[in-house]
Design an enzyme around this catalytic site. Sequence first.
Site, short mmCIF file in Angstrom:
data_model
loop_
_atom_site.label_atom_id
_atom_site.label_comp_id
_atom_site.label_asym_id
_atom_site.label_seq_id
_atom_site.Cartn_x
_atom_site.Cartn_y
_atom_site.Cartn_z
N GLY A 68 89.29 33.98 35.55
CA GLY A 68 89.97 32.68 35.48
C GLY A 68 89.14 31.66 34.73
O GLY A 68 87.94 31.51 34.99
N CYS A 105 95.58 18.60 33.68
CA CYS A 105 95.96 17.24 34.11
C CYS A 105 96.25 16.34 32.91
O CYS A 105 96.90 15.30 33.04
CB CYS A 105 94.84 16.62 34.96
SG CYS A 105 94.09 17.79 36.10
N PRO A 141 82.29 41.16 51.73
CA PRO A 141 81.08 40.82 50.98
C PRO A 141 81.32 40.89 49.47
O PRO A 141 82.24 41.57 49.01
CB PRO A 141 80.08 41.90 51.40
CG PRO A 141 80.90 43.05 51.86
CD PRO A 141 82.23 42.51 52.30
C1 FAD Z 1 100.49 19.06 34.49
C2 FAD Z 1 99.41 19.05 35.54
C3 FAD Z 1 98.81 17.85 35.90
C4 FAD Z 1 97.80 17.84 36.86
N1 FAD Z 1 97.21 16.65 37.18
C5 FAD Z 1 96.16 16.64 38.03
C6 FAD Z 1 95.42 15.45 38.25
O1 FAD Z 1 95.71 14.39 37.67
N2 FAD Z 1 94.37 15.49 39.11
C7 FAD Z 1 93.99 16.64 39.75
O2 FAD Z 1 93.00 16.63 40.50
N3 FAD Z 1 94.68 17.79 39.55
C8 FAD Z 1 95.74 17.83 38.70
N4 FAD Z 1 96.40 19.00 38.46
C9 FAD Z 1 96.02 20.21 39.22
C10 FAD Z 1 94.83 20.89 38.59
O3 FAD Z 1 95.04 21.03 37.21
C11 FAD Z 1 94.64 22.24 39.24
O4 FAD Z 1 94.43 22.05 40.62
C12 FAD Z 1 93.45 22.97 38.66
O5 FAD Z 1 93.63 23.15 37.28
C13 FAD Z 1 93.28 24.33 39.33
O6 FAD Z 1 92.24 24.99 38.69
P1 FAD Z 1 92.05 26.56 38.93
O7 FAD Z 1 90.84 26.92 38.14
O8 FAD Z 1 92.08 26.88 40.36
O9 FAD Z 1 93.35 27.25 38.33
P2 FAD Z 1 94.00 27.34 36.89
O10 FAD Z 1 93.71 26.15 36.08
O11 FAD Z 1 95.43 27.73 37.15
O12 FAD Z 1 93.26 28.58 36.21
C14 FAD Z 1 93.54 29.89 36.58
C15 FAD Z 1 93.01 30.80 35.52
O13 FAD Z 1 93.11 32.15 35.94
C16 FAD Z 1 93.52 32.95 34.85
N5 FAD Z 1 94.07 34.18 35.39
C17 FAD Z 1 95.00 34.33 36.37
N6 FAD Z 1 95.23 35.64 36.61
C18 FAD Z 1 94.43 36.33 35.77
C19 FAD Z 1 94.21 37.72 35.53
N7 FAD Z 1 94.85 38.66 36.23
N8 FAD Z 1 93.34 38.08 34.57
C20 FAD Z 1 92.65 37.15 33.85
N9 FAD Z 1 92.82 35.83 34.04
C21 FAD Z 1 93.68 35.42 34.99
C22 FAD Z 1 94.49 32.06 34.11
O14 FAD Z 1 94.67 32.50 32.79
C23 FAD Z 1 93.74 30.73 34.19
O15 FAD Z 1 92.77 30.65 33.18
C24 FAD Z 1 97.41 19.04 37.50
C25 FAD Z 1 98.03 20.25 37.13
C26 FAD Z 1 99.00 20.26 36.15
C27 FAD Z 1 99.64 21.57 35.78
#
Ligand code: FAD
Length: 451
Positions: A9, A44, A276
């Site tokens: 990710g 975001c 683990p």
């Molecule tokens: C339009 C929008 C506006 C937002 N505004 C805000 C804000 O103003 N403030 C705030 O705090 N939060 C905001 N958020 C929420 C915030 O963006 C998310 O909480 C945050 O990006 C989550 O990060 P993450 O790394 O958990 O997941 P993600 O950003 O979803 O990343 C997940 C990653 O995993 C990868 N992945 C998944 N499965 C696989 C696989 N099998 N193999 C390889 N790669 C894989 C994907 O390609 C991706 O790169 C917003 C979200 C959106 C969509």
Amino acid sequence: MGRKIVVIGSGAAGMTAASAARETDNEAQVTLFTEEEHIAYSPCAIPFVLEGKIKDFPSIVMHDPDFYKKNRNILVRTETPVTSIDGDSKTLSLFDGEIVKYDSLILATGGKVFVPPIEGTNLPGVFPVRTISDGISIKEAMKDAKCAVVAGAGVIGLEMAIALKRAGLDVTVIEMFSQVIPRICDQDIAEMVKVYCESLGIRFILGTPIGSLCGENKISHVMAGDEKILCDMVIMATGVRANLDLPNSLGLDISPLGAVRVSATLQPYKRGRLVPSIYLAGDVISCESAAVPGPTMSQLGSTAVRQGRVAGINAAGGYATFPPVLSPWISQIGDMQIAGTGISSGLAAYYGLDVVSGHASGSTRARYYPGGKSLMVKLIADRETHRIIGAQMAGGEDLNGRINWISAAILKDVTAEEFVTSFENAYCPPTSMVKDVVNIAAEDLVKRWKN
Ligand SMILES: Cc1cc2nc3c(=O)[nH]c(=O)nc-3n(C[C@H](O)[C@H](O)[C@H](O)COP(=O)(O)OP(=O)(O)OC[C@H]3O[C@@H](n4cnc5c(N)ncnc54)[C@H](O)[C@@H]3O)c2cc1C
């Protein structure tokens, strides 16, 4: 040969975890896999690129894989989906059949847009909003579109509605609940946001789930109740669910909220026993609430970064724990800011808590200082213990510091009375009234027990 740390990710959680792992263990081999072409960007920012506040999508990408290789000795493999994980042999399989071995694994696979099971969601012209690629497709579609429907009136839906409106489209927002920002905001504050959006010409259909998305070869209209809304495009802002594809294949325990259940060290459980060598962070997990006992979802970029750091440190042999959260949030809806922390009155009722709330309105600056914007603050406290457990506010500027200030108080278990007398804040006329609107709301809260 150093420890093999693999991160899946490239969102806020994964990128932070990889960097934290590198800082913790300089000898480790750190490899990150992602399905995406672009890495290290904040989703975001997508609505603000579409609104034209940010020049273009490349501007929101902070670094490329080359940067990570050269500066942090982290190998980032883009467009490389991981298809399965074998926890016993500590290996993962890539989409092309390659097998990769790990000593520690960090799952940061994020969330997916929840698409309700209705007809027509796969029609051309219907878009989720989650990745840069989604943003690019939406921007392209906006060029020819005259009218749009936004499905869902949460903060992402409203930010998207503003972006589409400011690009000159007719915009209708459809929401199944009877208010905007239904899960985290109370009706009184939500109504102010709705009235503001309506003043910009955005139309709302509330309390009505979308029935179907219709069109021959492309979206042409949406049915909501008896109403037919013509549109050239639909944005699905209908919520986020944890991406459980890989966690489920590993048989990890899922919390009642539909995300992976983790310990304070961000390790998962399998049939109740700690697993683990695997750590998780970001939208894929649930965590503990600091406002009420029990689990909560904190699907925020700010949370993902802090969890990524903990997961990265632990995966590299260090020790860190992730505490319960309040999930303070803030959104810029046109010229209005809206923010919250802890729990809303609505959620408190769901948890069976009897709450009292204090309100105040005033200016973001001293009344005599030019340019002040209106500000409305609501503080929520537990009726029995007087402990502050939540807050919401809406105003023209500078809500960030105010909501962080209240969050710090809630984390210290401060009562309404203690907040009034002891919880300090900085002041100068261009930044607040000498008695800030937050203080006035706290005084109003204290009076509620006297009346
Ligand atoms: C339009 C929008 C506006 C937002 N505004 C805000 C804000 O103003 N403030 C705030 O705090 N939060 C905001 N958020 C929420 C915030 O963006 C998310 O909480 C945050 O990006 C989550 O990060 P993450 O790394 O958990 O997941 P993600 O950003 O979803 O990343 C997940 C990653 O995993 C990868 N992945 C998944 N499965 C696989 C696989 N099998 N193999 C390889 N790669 C894989 C994907 O390609 C991706 O790169 C917003 C979200 C959106 C969509």
